[in-house]
Design an enzyme around this catalytic site. Sequence first.
Site, PDB file in Angstrom:
ATOM      1  N   ASP A 154       0.816  -1.291   0.049  1.00 50.32           N
ATOM      2  CA  ASP A 154      -0.022  -0.109  -0.056  1.00 50.32           C
ATOM      3  C   ASP A 154       0.812   1.177  -0.114  1.00 50.32           C
ATOM      4  OD1 ASP A 154       0.937  -0.614   2.460  1.00 50.32           O
ATOM      5  OD2 ASP A 154      -0.956  -1.099   3.288  1.00 50.32           O
ATOM      6  N   HIS A 210      -7.231  -4.912   9.995  1.00 52.90           N
ATOM      7  CA  HIS A 210      -6.978  -4.661   8.556  1.00 52.90           C
ATOM      8  C   HIS A 210      -5.645  -5.490   8.386  1.00 52.90           C
ATOM      9  CE1 HIS A 210      -4.901  -0.626   9.482  1.00 52.90           C
ATOM     10  NE2 HIS A 210      -3.897  -1.702   9.220  1.00 52.90           N
ATOM     11  N   GLU A 256      -9.848  -2.279   5.288  1.00 49.80           N
ATOM     12  CA  GLU A 256     -10.487  -2.146   6.650  1.00 49.80           C
ATOM     13  C   GLU A 256     -11.673  -3.188   6.980  1.00 49.80           C
ATOM     14  OE1 GLU A 256      -8.772  -0.321   8.647  1.00 49.80           O
ATOM     15  OE2 GLU A 256      -8.082   1.621   7.586  1.00 49.80           O
ATOM     16  N   ASN A 316      -7.627  -3.090  14.215  1.00 42.52           N
ATOM     17  CA  ASN A 316      -8.994  -3.204  13.962  1.00 42.52           C
ATOM     18  C   ASN A 316      -8.947  -4.436  13.028  1.00 42.52           C
ATOM     19  OD1 ASN A 316      -7.940  -2.336  11.516  1.00 42.52           O
ATOM     20  ND2 ASN A 316      -9.604  -0.657  11.448  1.00 42.52           N
TER      21      ASN A 316
HETATM   22  C1  F6R Z   1       1.396  -1.717   6.016  1.00 39.46           C
HETATM   23  C2  F6R Z   1       0.105  -2.081   6.203  1.00 39.46           C
HETATM   24  C3  F6R Z   1      -0.509  -2.083   7.253  1.00 39.46           C
HETATM   25  C4  F6R Z   1       0.140  -2.625   8.684  1.00 39.46           C
HETATM   26  C5  F6R Z   1      -0.640  -2.445  10.037  1.00 39.46           C
HETATM   27  C6  F6R Z   1       0.050  -2.689  11.233  1.00 39.46           C
HETATM   28  O1  F6R Z   1       2.083  -1.933   4.916  1.00 39.46           O
HETATM   29  O2  F6R Z   1      -0.309  -2.364   4.878  1.00 39.46           O
HETATM   30  O3  F6R Z   1      -1.569  -3.154   7.435  1.00 39.46           O
HETATM   31  O4  F6R Z   1       0.928  -3.837   8.642  1.00 39.46           O
HETATM   32  O5  F6R Z   1      -1.364  -1.095   9.924  1.00 39.46           O
HETATM   33  O6  F6R Z   1       1.100  -1.424  11.506  1.00 39.46           O
HETATM   34  P1  F6R Z   1       2.185  -1.596  12.696  1.00 39.46           P
HETATM   35  O7  F6R Z   1       3.209  -2.666  12.181  1.00 39.46           O
HETATM   36  O8  F6R Z   1       2.608  -0.188  12.429  1.00 39.46           O
HETATM   37  O9  F6R Z   1       1.395  -2.041  13.660  1.00 39.46           O
END
Ligand code: F6R
Length: 240
Positions: free
Chosen positions: A67, A136, A141, A134
């Site tokens: 992303d 995702h 989401e 959450n």
């Molecule tokens: C990042 C992504 C997100 C993160 C998730 C956890 O490329 O796609 O799904 O993996 O938000 O983020 P952290 O590791 O910062 O808790």
Amino acid sequence: MKIVVVENYEKLSSEAARIIINQLKKKPDSVLGLATGGTPVGMYENLRKAYAEGEVSFKDVKTYNLDEYCGIDPKHPQSYHYYMHQNLFDYIDIKPENVHLPSASENWENAAKAYNDLLNQTEIDLQVLGIGSNGHIGFNEPGTSFEQETFVVELAEKTRLDNQRFFNSLDEVPRYAITMGIKNIMQAKQILLLISGKNKAETAKRLLEGKVSNDFPASVLHLHPNVTVILDEDAYGLQK
Ligand code: F6R
């Protein structure tokens, strides 16, 4: 789903890097799907070290990131382009043309479609994932269809609040991103999900309960034949 519980974040990072290194030794021209965020930072550190020590080469590797935020320049320190260069690409022998991230600085809808077309022409050997509090994966989401392909997503308020720590204020956290869809993620041959820290313990518990539902996007991974989840003890804590 294979569950691996390790003592702490250091072990999670080295174990995750080891899985990638083994993949590259087995198949030097592997296609990797990569994640950003706080969780994989230690894994990238271990990969940089393995490259510096001559243990692994990325010269024939291709990467596709999950992303990118919309509306911030690739040179912005919080863009995922910048993150990937800082954490990995600038330190290894990967060819610039083999690195792929959604390009979210121009027409977002067109960029999402172009990225989806690119993904549909390739097969990811190993996809690394983190998980949002959450549930995702990528930026899919809660409520996202399991059939969703790459798209422009409006980030959940919870996600923006979680990611505020990387910005000066909540106002600066982008509201939109381009993300691989759940369908793209599920097409990877193998998936490696990393979960670290006490603040992810409730999330890990919900995932490991095994109920598959759109309300909790990561639960789709129970339907994939080759998923490894590495958790540190803090994240696994609530299972005991
Ligand atoms: C990042 C992504 C997100 C993160 C998730 C956890 O490329 O796609 O799904 O993996 O938000 O983020 P952290 O590791 O910062 O808790």
